[in-house]
Design a protein around this motif. Structure first.
Motif, PDB file in Angstrom:
ATOM      1  N   ASP A   1      32.555   3.466 -14.228  1.00 36.69           N
ATOM      2  CA  ASP A   1      33.498   4.522 -13.931  1.00 36.69           C
ATOM      3  C   ASP A   1      33.662   5.334 -15.045  1.00 36.69           C
ATOM      4  O   ASP A   1      32.975   5.377 -15.893  1.00 36.69           O
ATOM      5  N   HIS A   2      34.437   6.724 -14.770  1.00 37.51           N
ATOM      6  CA  HIS A   2      34.363   7.524 -15.733  1.00 37.51           C
ATOM      7  C   HIS A   2      34.902   7.180 -17.222  1.00 37.51           C
ATOM      8  O   HIS A   2      34.636   7.773 -18.002  1.00 37.51           O
ATOM      9  N   ASP A   3      35.780   6.270 -17.276  1.00 35.49           N
ATOM     10  CA  ASP A   3      36.212   5.831 -18.532  1.00 35.49           C
ATOM     11  C   ASP A   3      35.218   4.908 -19.338  1.00 35.49           C
ATOM     12  O   ASP A   3      35.484   4.641 -20.686  1.00 35.49           O
TER      13      ASP A   3
ATOM     14  N   MET B   1      31.987  14.567  -7.640  1.00 36.20           N
ATOM     15  CA  MET B   1      32.084  13.617  -8.871  1.00 36.20           C
ATOM     16  C   MET B   1      33.584  12.957  -8.706  1.00 36.20           C
ATOM     17  O   MET B   1      33.829  11.771  -9.183  1.00 36.20           O
ATOM     18  N   LYS B   2      34.440  13.548  -8.244  1.00 36.96           N
ATOM     19  CA  LYS B   2      35.732  13.095  -8.244  1.00 36.96           C
ATOM     20  C   LYS B   2      36.008  11.885  -7.392  1.00 36.96           C
ATOM     21  O   LYS B   2      35.196  11.712  -6.296  1.00 36.96           O
ATOM     22  N   ARG B   3      36.606  10.859  -8.174  1.00 31.27           N
ATOM     23  CA  ARG B   3      36.856   9.541  -7.439  1.00 31.27           C
ATOM     24  C   ARG B   3      38.156   9.835  -6.434  1.00 31.27           C
ATOM     25  O   ARG B   3      39.157  10.224  -6.920  1.00 31.27           O
ATOM     26  N   ARG B   4      38.247   9.157  -5.408  1.00 28.05           N
ATOM     27  CA  ARG B   4      39.404   8.773  -4.744  1.00 28.05           C
ATOM     28  C   ARG B   4      39.577   7.346  -4.417  1.00 28.05           C
ATOM     29  O   ARG B   4      38.767   6.592  -4.487  1.00 28.05           O
TER      30      ARG B   4
ATOM     31  N   VAL C   1      22.619  10.848 -12.627  1.00 31.23           N
ATOM     32  CA  VAL C   1      22.638   9.771 -13.296  1.00 31.23           C
ATOM     33  C   VAL C   1      24.136   9.142 -13.205  1.00 31.23           C
ATOM     34  O   VAL C   1      24.401   7.800 -13.351  1.00 31.23           O
ATOM     35  N   HIS C   2      25.155   9.925 -13.195  1.00 32.94           N
ATOM     36  CA  HIS C   2      26.593   9.663 -13.471  1.00 32.94           C
ATOM     37  C   HIS C   2      26.704   8.687 -11.916  1.00 32.94           C
ATOM     38  O   HIS C   2      27.509   7.977 -11.813  1.00 32.94           O
ATOM     39  N   GLU C   3      26.335   9.479 -10.840  1.00 34.15           N
ATOM     40  CA  GLU C   3      26.600   8.911  -9.507  1.00 34.15           C
ATOM     41  C   GLU C   3      25.997   7.479  -9.525  1.00 34.15           C
ATOM     42  O   GLU C   3      26.188   6.582  -8.547  1.00 34.15           O
ATOM     43  N   VAL C   4      24.546   7.369 -10.140  1.00 30.36           N
ATOM     44  CA  VAL C   4      23.882   5.988  -9.851  1.00 30.36           C
ATOM     45  C   VAL C   4      24.689   5.140 -10.955  1.00 30.36           C
ATOM     46  O   VAL C   4      24.836   3.805 -10.542  1.00 30.36           O
ATOM     47  N   GLY C   5      25.535   5.419 -11.968  1.00 25.56           N
ATOM     48  CA  GLY C   5      26.371   4.861 -12.923  1.00 25.56           C
ATOM     49  C   GLY C   5      27.371   4.091 -11.802  1.00 25.56           C
ATOM     50  O   GLY C   5      27.649   2.800 -11.860  1.00 25.56           O
ATOM     51  N   HIS C   6      28.009   5.029 -11.071  1.00 23.97           N
ATOM     52  CA  HIS C   6      29.042   4.328 -10.020  1.00 23.97           C
ATOM     53  C   HIS C   6      28.640   3.298  -9.241  1.00 23.97           C
ATOM     54  O   HIS C   6      29.147   2.427  -8.843  1.00 23.97           O
ATOM     55  N   ALA C   7      27.330   3.801  -8.766  1.00 22.09           N
ATOM     56  CA  ALA C   7      26.625   2.656  -7.810  1.00 22.09           C
ATOM     57  C   ALA C   7      26.561   1.335  -8.499  1.00 22.09           C
ATOM     58  O   ALA C   7      26.344   0.223  -7.740  1.00 22.09           O
TER      59      ALA C   7
HETATM   60 ZN    ZN Z   1      32.286  10.039 -10.995  1.00 26.60          ZN
END
Ligand code: ZN
Length: 244
Positions: free
Chosen positions: A175-177, A1-4, A165-171
């Protein structure tokens, strides 16, 4: 989950498509396709679970949603994050977009589900229109969201489904906020983009969607399958995906 912040050539490659289409109008249809790694495909019920969570989280009134299963793919690692950050899964999707290889991508979200471990972050990753996540064995044990209380009890299968669902949200550009935690009765509910960061004392995100600071100490945890109101407002501006 961590974003770089540094994604290297994979991120640059994908952002070319995004830049070229920066002024498009919001879409009224999205296509989401998911694939299973060979090991993920050894568990019964994963396809049904993934389908159910995607259909629930992305069932939004301003677009019609098409969720499809792309099949089983052979990848060199089950690590749900490394298969994307190392470039393998994005490369397969990009190759498929020009008719090469065995992956037939869709425009909006191309999600690979592996059997990677789900204890130590990162356990998945999302780039524009391309995402991956581990945890197939847990997804096989999860019940569809509409067969559980809403918000969902905090269990490992439900946590893993929410990370998906979180990773699909990134796609889709979240973002986390875009995530929030809110109190409901004597429970604290985390939405997908905040996820378990809601209870991580080291998470220092500044939510653009409302304060989470006062909500982070509760122990009676719940997980929402639905995106926050604020995340949904952002999704409403989503203007399209890969040029296929
Ligand atoms: Zn994430």
């Amino acid at each position: 989950m961590k974003r770089r912040t540094v994604l290297g050539s994979v991120g640059s490659l994908l952002s070319v498509g995004a830049l070229a289409y920066a002024s498009r109008d919001p879409v009224n249809r999205i296509d989401v396709r998911f694939w299973l790694s060979e090991r993920a495909a050894t568990y019964d019920g994963v396809v049904e679970t993934v389908d159910a969570y995607l259909a629930t989280a992305l069932d939004l009134e301003w677009w019609s949603l098409e969720v499809s299963f792309g099949g089983v793919v052979s990848v060199s690692t089950e690590d749900g994050a490394a298969v994307t950050t190392g470039g393998e899964w994005p490369s397969r999707v990009i190759a498929g977009s020009v008719g090469r290889g065995d992956v037939d991508p869709v425009a909006d979200v191309n999600l690979l589900v592996t059997d990677g471990e789900m204890q130590t972050a990162p356990t998945g990753y999302g780039l524009p229109h391309v995402a991956s996540v581990g945890g197939a064995r847990h997804l096989a044990a999860a019940s569809a969201p509409d067969r559980q209380p809403d918000p969902l009890p905090y269990t490992t299968p439900n946590r893993v489904a929410q990370v998906l669902v979180h990773e699909v949200g990134h796609a889709l550009g979240l973002d986390h906020d875009h995530g929030v935690a809110y109190r409901r009765g004597d429970t604290v509910v985390a939405t997908p983009m905040l996820s378990t960061y809601a209870w991580d004392p080291d998470y220092d995100g500044r939510p653009r969607c409302g304060s989470i600071a006062s909500e982070r100490t509760g122990d009676d945890r719940r997980l929402a399958c639905a995106f926050s109101e604020c995340a949904r407002r952002e999704l409403e501006t989503y203007d399209g995906g890969l040029p296929l």
